[in-house]
Enzyme design. Structure first.
Site, PDB file in Angstrom:
ATOM      1  N   LEU A 133      -7.315  11.507 -12.547  1.00 48.52           N
ATOM      2  CA  LEU A 133      -6.205  11.290 -11.792  1.00 48.52           C
ATOM      3  C   LEU A 133      -4.809  10.865 -12.510  1.00 48.52           C
ATOM      4  O   LEU A 133      -3.800  10.697 -12.108  1.00 48.52           O
ATOM      5  CB  LEU A 133      -6.340   9.831 -11.045  1.00 48.52           C
ATOM      6  CG  LEU A 133      -7.250   9.762  -9.656  1.00 48.52           C
ATOM      7  CD1 LEU A 133      -8.580  10.407 -10.092  1.00 48.52           C
ATOM      8  CD2 LEU A 133      -7.521   8.339  -9.183  1.00 48.52           C
ATOM      9  N   THR A 187       0.960  16.775 -18.855  1.00 52.47           N
ATOM     10  CA  THR A 187       0.064  15.911 -18.334  1.00 52.47           C
ATOM     11  C   THR A 187      -0.869  16.644 -17.482  1.00 52.47           C
ATOM     12  O   THR A 187      -1.991  16.723 -17.627  1.00 52.47           O
ATOM     13  CB  THR A 187       0.605  14.622 -17.494  1.00 52.47           C
ATOM     14  OG1 THR A 187       1.323  13.876 -18.611  1.00 52.47           O
ATOM     15  CG2 THR A 187      -0.652  13.661 -16.827  1.00 52.47           C
ATOM     16  N   VAL A 222      -4.204   4.693  -7.084  1.00 52.76           N
ATOM     17  CA  VAL A 222      -5.263   5.011  -6.515  1.00 52.76           C
ATOM     18  C   VAL A 222      -6.489   4.493  -7.399  1.00 52.76           C
ATOM     19  O   VAL A 222      -7.579   4.111  -7.094  1.00 52.76           O
ATOM     20  CB  VAL A 222      -5.516   6.483  -6.237  1.00 52.76           C
ATOM     21  CG1 VAL A 222      -6.771   7.163  -5.745  1.00 52.76           C
ATOM     22  CG2 VAL A 222      -4.220   6.678  -5.131  1.00 52.76           C
ATOM     23  N   TYR A 235       5.564  18.931 -10.925  1.00 51.16           N
ATOM     24  CA  TYR A 235       4.582  18.313 -10.471  1.00 51.16           C
ATOM     25  C   TYR A 235       3.752  19.389  -9.653  1.00 51.16           C
ATOM     26  O   TYR A 235       2.569  19.716  -9.963  1.00 51.16           O
ATOM     27  CB  TYR A 235       5.163  17.415  -9.389  1.00 51.16           C
ATOM     28  CG  TYR A 235       3.988  16.680  -8.751  1.00 51.16           C
ATOM     29  CD1 TYR A 235       3.074  15.590  -9.543  1.00 51.16           C
ATOM     30  CD2 TYR A 235       3.667  16.625  -7.331  1.00 51.16           C
ATOM     31  CE1 TYR A 235       2.087  14.926  -8.983  1.00 51.16           C
ATOM     32  CE2 TYR A 235       2.619  15.598  -6.720  1.00 51.16           C
ATOM     33  CZ  TYR A 235       2.023  14.933  -7.604  1.00 51.16           C
ATOM     34  OH  TYR A 235       0.911  14.020  -7.032  1.00 51.16           O
ATOM     35  N   THR A 294      -0.514   8.752   0.414  1.00 49.83           N
ATOM     36  CA  THR A 294      -1.568   7.905   0.589  1.00 49.83           C
ATOM     37  C   THR A 294      -0.853   6.498   0.138  1.00 49.83           C
ATOM     38  O   THR A 294       0.040   6.665  -0.651  1.00 49.83           O
ATOM     39  CB  THR A 294      -2.768   8.350  -0.310  1.00 49.83           C
ATOM     40  OG1 THR A 294      -3.462   9.215  -0.075  1.00 49.83           O
ATOM     41  CG2 THR A 294      -3.822   6.964  -0.517  1.00 49.83           C
TER      42      THR A 294
HETATM   43  P1  NAD Z   1       0.108   6.500  -9.869  1.00 49.47           P
HETATM   44  O1  NAD Z   1       1.291   6.787 -10.853  1.00 49.47           O
HETATM   45  O2  NAD Z   1      -0.109   4.876  -9.643  1.00 49.47           O
HETATM   46  O3  NAD Z   1      -1.178   6.472 -11.095  1.00 49.47           O
HETATM   47  C1  NAD Z   1      -1.187   7.559 -12.063  1.00 49.47           C
HETATM   48  C2  NAD Z   1      -1.556   6.877 -13.277  1.00 49.47           C
HETATM   49  O4  NAD Z   1      -1.850   7.916 -14.267  1.00 49.47           O
HETATM   50  C3  NAD Z   1      -0.869   5.780 -13.695  1.00 49.47           C
HETATM   51  O5  NAD Z   1      -1.688   4.767 -14.130  1.00 49.47           O
HETATM   52  C4  NAD Z   1      -0.362   6.545 -14.905  1.00 49.47           C
HETATM   53  O6  NAD Z   1      -0.013   5.282 -16.030  1.00 49.47           O
HETATM   54  C5  NAD Z   1      -1.392   7.505 -15.387  1.00 49.47           C
HETATM   55  N1  NAD Z   1      -0.842   8.439 -16.438  1.00 49.47           N
HETATM   56  C6  NAD Z   1       0.338   9.137 -16.204  1.00 49.47           C
HETATM   57  N2  NAD Z   1       0.337  10.104 -16.929  1.00 49.47           N
HETATM   58  C7  NAD Z   1      -0.627   9.902 -17.880  1.00 49.47           C
HETATM   59  C8  NAD Z   1      -1.063  10.553 -19.162  1.00 49.47           C
HETATM   60  N3  NAD Z   1      -0.272  11.476 -19.860  1.00 49.47           N
HETATM   61  N4  NAD Z   1      -2.204   9.904 -19.952  1.00 49.47           N
HETATM   62  C9  NAD Z   1      -2.757   9.006 -19.392  1.00 49.47           C
HETATM   63  N5  NAD Z   1      -2.549   8.414 -18.012  1.00 49.47           N
HETATM   64  C10 NAD Z   1      -1.341   8.815 -17.514  1.00 49.47           C
HETATM   65  O7  NAD Z   1      -0.137   7.449  -8.802  1.00 49.47           O
HETATM   66  P2  NAD Z   1      -1.194   7.712  -7.586  1.00 49.47           P
HETATM   67  O8  NAD Z   1      -0.794   7.622  -6.433  1.00 49.47           O
HETATM   68  O9  NAD Z   1      -2.156   6.397  -7.960  1.00 49.47           O
HETATM   69  O10 NAD Z   1      -1.868   8.828  -8.004  1.00 49.47           O
HETATM   70  C11 NAD Z   1      -2.795   9.161  -8.536  1.00 49.47           C
HETATM   71  C12 NAD Z   1      -3.452  10.617  -8.558  1.00 49.47           C
HETATM   72  O11 NAD Z   1      -3.345  10.920  -7.172  1.00 49.47           O
HETATM   73  C13 NAD Z   1      -2.265  11.554  -9.169  1.00 49.47           C
HETATM   74  O12 NAD Z   1      -2.822  12.261 -10.193  1.00 49.47           O
HETATM   75  C14 NAD Z   1      -1.489  11.986  -8.214  1.00 49.47           C
HETATM   76  O13 NAD Z   1      -0.940  13.280  -8.439  1.00 49.47           O
HETATM   77  C15 NAD Z   1      -2.573  12.199  -7.149  1.00 49.47           C
HETATM   78  N6  NAD Z   1      -1.881  12.164  -5.889  1.00 49.47           N
HETATM   79  C16 NAD Z   1      -1.764  11.074  -5.198  1.00 49.47           C
HETATM   80  C17 NAD Z   1      -1.036  10.852  -3.995  1.00 49.47           C
HETATM   81  C18 NAD Z   1      -0.451   9.802  -3.331  1.00 49.47           C
HETATM   82  O14 NAD Z   1       0.005   9.706  -2.021  1.00 49.47           O
HETATM   83  N7  NAD Z   1      -0.756   8.831  -3.882  1.00 49.47           N
HETATM   84  C19 NAD Z   1      -0.925  12.141  -3.229  1.00 49.47           C
HETATM   85  C20 NAD Z   1      -1.323  13.298  -3.834  1.00 49.47           C
HETATM   86  C21 NAD Z   1      -1.964  13.348  -5.022  1.00 49.47           C
END
Ligand code: NAD
Ligand code: UDP
Length: 310
Positions: free
Chosen positions: A72, A91, A13, A144, A174
């Site tokens: 994020l 985190t 995202v 989580y 998503t």
């Molecule tokens: P993703 O895993 O692709 O992205 C998360 C990013 O955070 C990654 O680039 C990862 O390297 C980075 N990250 C993780 N821990 C970290 C830390 N300690 N310090 C710095 N960076 C760190 O996931 P996504 O699907 O892109 O999700 C992005 C956000 O949206 C997240 O917070 C997730 O909880 C939230 N979200 C996503 C969805 C979905 O369906 N994709 C649904 C609900 C919530």
């Protein structure tokens, strides 16, 4: 021109959000520890002089002068967030404290990427923002779910106690290009299995439901949420069209023209049986926002991405 910090910006995202914010003429700092994110997701942005990439972990404080923060950073798929559960909750919680501290000092607006998981295995359907949820606090998803719930608490306490300008969005499932190919999420799993002619792994009997939002619709909601005045949320963002996991498997087989067979595997514990956002509040507060891309159209774009994935 605003200077905007996107934590988790190299993720699925986050990379789309960075791209959108740059296209709107902002300066973007993308902060990531690359746990689940990858440089390839933002490689096409590296030549932009207004894009800055920082390797950093949000559990440690970070200092920069910024106008807005999108928080994020957090692994989002069950496989990845359960890989190191303690790190996941750190985190969410320490990341929120560090980023809220930064927002307080710089008077930046800050948006939290929360999740439909705060509703747990919901007893109310569809889920509205005033539902408090049904979460197992000691189960395998709780690192989580409870981490994200605690982050919401912290956001609201920084708002009440320190007047920080907060925004909380609760994101429902998503999908889209740049999903991590190995993170085990259902859309990427099914597409990759179908393209490779492997069995499609439906967990349980496939009657559990999810509502799938295409990533561009989410990014639009995030940008609109950041622009709101006197509104903290939480607000749901998702696509209310609900499908069973079996229906999703059948759609993916049809759209890829695959010969893959569906096989059934055990349902992981605490797997929510149904999930569908009520987006009435989002429509009202985010200027009539609603998802524009429906499942088949979004799946076709995502299938195209994985076909060309090397
Ligand atoms: P993703 O895993 O692709 O992205 C998360 C990013 O955070 C990654 O680039 C990862 O390297 C980075 N990250 C993780 N821990 C970290 C830390 N300690 N310090 C710095 N960076 C760190 O996931 P996504 O699907 O892109 O999700 C992005 C956000 O949206 C997240 O917070 C997730 O909880 C939230 N979200 C996503 C969805 C979905 O369906 N994709 C649904 C609900 C919530
Ligand atoms: N799922 C499945 N096969 C897979 C991956 C996931 O049947 O290969 C199911 C999973 O059990 C859940 C749904 O699909 O019921 C969505 O899973 P995902 O991990 O994508 O998201 P979440 O459970 O966090 O909504």
């Amino acid at each position: 021109m605003k200077r905007i910090l996107v934590t988790g910006g190299a993720g699925f995202v986050g990379s789309h959000l960075c791209e959108r914010l740059l296209n709107e003429g902002n300066e973007v700092i993308c902060l990531d520890n690359y746990f689940t994110g990858e440089k390839r997701n933002i490689a096409h942005l590296l030549d932009n002089p207004y894009f800055e990439l920082v390797r950093h972990d949000v559990t440690m404080p970070y200092f920069a002068e910024v106008d807005e923060i999108y928080n994020l950073a957090c692994p989002a798929s069950p496989i990845h967030y359960q890989f190191n559960a303690i790190k996941t909750i750190k985190t969410s919680v320490m990341g929120a404290i560090n980023m809220l501290g930064l927002a307080k000092r710089t008077k930046a607006k800050i948006l939290q990427a929360s999740t439909s998981e705060v509703y747990g295995d919901p007893k109310v359907h569809p889920q509205k923002e005033d539902y408090w949820g049904h979460v197992n606090p000691i189960g395998i998803r709780s690192c989580y779910d409870e981490g994200k719930r605690c982050a919401e608490t912290l956001f609201n306490d920084y708002h009440r106690q320190n007047g920080v300008d907060i925004k909380i969005i609760r994101i429902f499932n998503t999908y889209g290009p740049r999903m991590h190919p190995n993170d085990g999420r259902v859309v990427s799993n099914f597409i990759i299995q179908a393209l490779n002619g492997e069995d499609i792994t439906v967990y349980g009997d496939g009657s559990q439901t999810r509502s799938f939002q295409y990533v561009d619709d989410l990014v639009e909601a995030m940008v609109r949420m950041m622009a709101t005045e006197n509104f903290t949320g939480p607000v749901n963002t998702g696509n209310p069209n609900e499908f069973t996991i079996l229906e999703l498997a059948q759609k993916v087989i049809k759209l890829t023209g695959s010969t893959s067979k569906i096989i059934y595997k055990p349902l992981p514990s605490d797997d929510p049986t149904q999930r569908q956002p009520d987006i009435t509040l989002a429509k009202e507060k985010l200027g009539g926002w609603e998802p524009k891309i429906q499942l088949e159209e979004g799946l076709i774009k995502t299938i195209e991405y994985f076909k060309n994935f090397k």
